[in-house]
Design a protein around this motif. Structure first.
Motif, mmCIF file in Angstrom:
data_model
loop_
_atom_site.group_PDB
_atom_site.id
_atom_site.type_symbol
_atom_site.label_atom_id
_atom_site.label_comp_id
_atom_site.label_asym_id
_atom_site.label_seq_id
_atom_site.Cartn_x
_atom_site.Cartn_y
_atom_site.Cartn_z
ATOM 1 N N GLY A 30 -26.491 113.722 90.915
ATOM 2 C CA GLY A 30 -26.715 112.978 92.158
ATOM 3 C C GLY A 30 -25.253 112.797 92.848
ATOM 4 N N THR A 31 -24.201 112.650 92.307
ATOM 5 C CA THR A 31 -23.240 112.470 92.797
ATOM 6 C C THR A 31 -22.652 113.748 93.660
ATOM 7 O OG1 THR A 31 -22.233 111.046 91.062
ATOM 8 C CG2 THR A 31 -20.731 111.844 92.475
ATOM 9 N N TRP A 71 -17.636 108.153 84.145
ATOM 10 C CA TRP A 71 -19.176 107.925 83.926
ATOM 11 C C TRP A 71 -19.864 106.542 84.108
ATOM 12 C CZ3 TRP A 71 -20.367 112.310 85.574
ATOM 13 C CH2 TRP A 71 -19.395 113.475 85.069
ATOM 14 N N ASP A 109 -25.627 103.788 90.067
ATOM 15 C CA ASP A 109 -26.795 104.389 90.264
ATOM 16 C C ASP A 109 -26.717 106.033 90.656
ATOM 17 O OD1 ASP A 109 -28.538 102.037 89.413
ATOM 18 O OD2 ASP A 109 -28.573 101.769 91.263
ATOM 19 N N PHE A 110 -25.672 106.702 90.157
ATOM 20 C CA PHE A 110 -25.268 108.076 90.310
ATOM 21 C C PHE A 110 -25.260 108.836 89.285
ATOM 22 C CE2 PHE A 110 -22.917 107.187 94.490
ATOM 23 C CZ PHE A 110 -23.659 107.640 95.301
ATOM 24 N N SER A 111 -26.046 109.993 89.033
ATOM 25 C CA SER A 111 -25.926 110.952 87.648
ATOM 26 C C SER A 111 -24.874 111.666 88.243
ATOM 27 C CB SER A 111 -27.168 111.500 87.547
ATOM 28 O OG SER A 111 -27.627 112.124 88.760
ATOM 29 N N SER A 112 -24.477 112.732 87.468
ATOM 30 C CA SER A 112 -23.631 113.692 87.760
ATOM 31 C C SER A 112 -24.209 114.568 88.908
ATOM 32 C CB SER A 112 -23.182 114.543 86.540
ATOM 33 O OG SER A 112 -22.200 115.615 86.939
ATOM 34 N N ASN A 126 -22.618 105.383 86.881
ATOM 35 C CA ASN A 126 -23.853 105.001 86.376
ATOM 36 C C ASN A 126 -24.024 103.531 86.938
ATOM 37 O OD1 ASN A 126 -24.685 107.128 84.681
ATOM 38 N ND2 ASN A 126 -23.516 106.203 82.992
ATOM 39 N N TYR A 135 -14.239 112.040 90.723
ATOM 40 C CA TYR A 135 -15.450 112.750 90.294
ATOM 41 C C TYR A 135 -15.211 114.264 90.700
ATOM 42 C CZ TYR A 135 -19.736 115.197 90.034
ATOM 43 O OH TYR A 135 -20.987 116.031 89.762
#
Length: 252
Positions: free
Chosen positions: A130-131, A118, A125-128, A122, A172
């Motif tokens: 967003g990924t 995580w 600049d990837f949220s869950s 982050n 991920y």
């Protein structure tokens, strides 16, 4: 030796070298903080040159993601074995949670990998969510669902063809697959009546995960070994599982 045999031999040799690099890096990341491990350390531990290491990984981040992939793959394989057992859904869910707790106590690097996944997302600049959307848009939702739900599919998929950070994207999805496997046990428990709790499946899974892994995180954060409170990890695990069993029986 026939050309085909030579190619197969080279492929096996490359795979052995890659696995050796990952295994030695895993030991180093387990022993020291991420920032204290250098590519030179990894190359030296794996008995390869730095140039050879670069033939497999572009940077230290990529090696770290590959370590995470290895750990998630191993965990997913073990969870699949639990799901194949002749147990109720509740028993499967508790068995998975018990494995999380005991394995995290015995192998703290698992917690580091979960935390670092995580942090790395982050940092990019990837949220869950967003990924998830990024991967879905890149390879298609149907293909993504296939990778998550089919045993062995993630290992065979060529992430390098689609992503700049292939190891991170695979890590991920291995994490998402892990959640899905756990979700199957919860769904089964509701269907066979062994799980009475009617909270959404994701909420049940998150609560169980937070309790098991959160307890281990707290022990590590405070640097308080279980033996200081006069309790073995096995006994501690029994109490955690009892609490979770009551949670699954709660019909409120």
């Amino acid at each position: 030796m026939a050309p085909r045999d030579k190619r197969q031999l080279r492929t096996r040799k490359k795979e052995r070298t890659r696995n050796t690099i990952i295994e030695e890096a895993k030991k180093l990341f387990d022993q020291k903080p991420y920032d204290s491990v250098s590519l030179e350390d990894i190359a030296e531990a794996a008995f390869v040159s730095r140039q050879t290491l670069y033939n497999y990984f572009n940077n230290k981040e990529a090696v770290h993601y590959a370590v995470g992939n290895k750990l998630y793959r191993e965990e997913n394989e073990e969870v699949e074995k639990i799901l194949d057992m002749d147990l109720t859904g509740k028993e499967q869910a508790l068995r998975i949670c018990e494995r999380i707790f005991t394995n995290s106590v015995e192998n703290p690097i698992i917690l580091k990998v979960v935390r670092d996944l995580w942090i790395n997302l982050n940092n990019k600049d990837f949220s869950s969510a967003g990924t998830y959307n990024h991967i879905s848009e890149t390879i298609g939702r149907e293909k993504m669902d296939e990778l998550i739900n089919t045993s062995g599919a993630l290992e065979e998929f060529d992430f390098e063809e689609y992503f700049d950070d292939p190891n991170l994207m695979e890590e991920y999805l291995q994490f998402i697959r892990y959640n899905n496997l756990w979700g199957r046990a919860i769904q089964k428990g509701k269907q066979d009546g062994s799980i009475k709790n009617q909270l959404p499946d994701m909420h049940i899974m998150q609560f169980m995960s937070f309790l098991a892994m959160g307890t281990v995180f707290e022990i590590m954060r405070r640097q308080t070994p279980l033996d200081r409170i006069g309790m073995s990890s096995e006994v501690f695990s029994v109490y955690v599982i009892k609490l979770l069993s009551r949670f699954l029986d709660d019909e409120a």
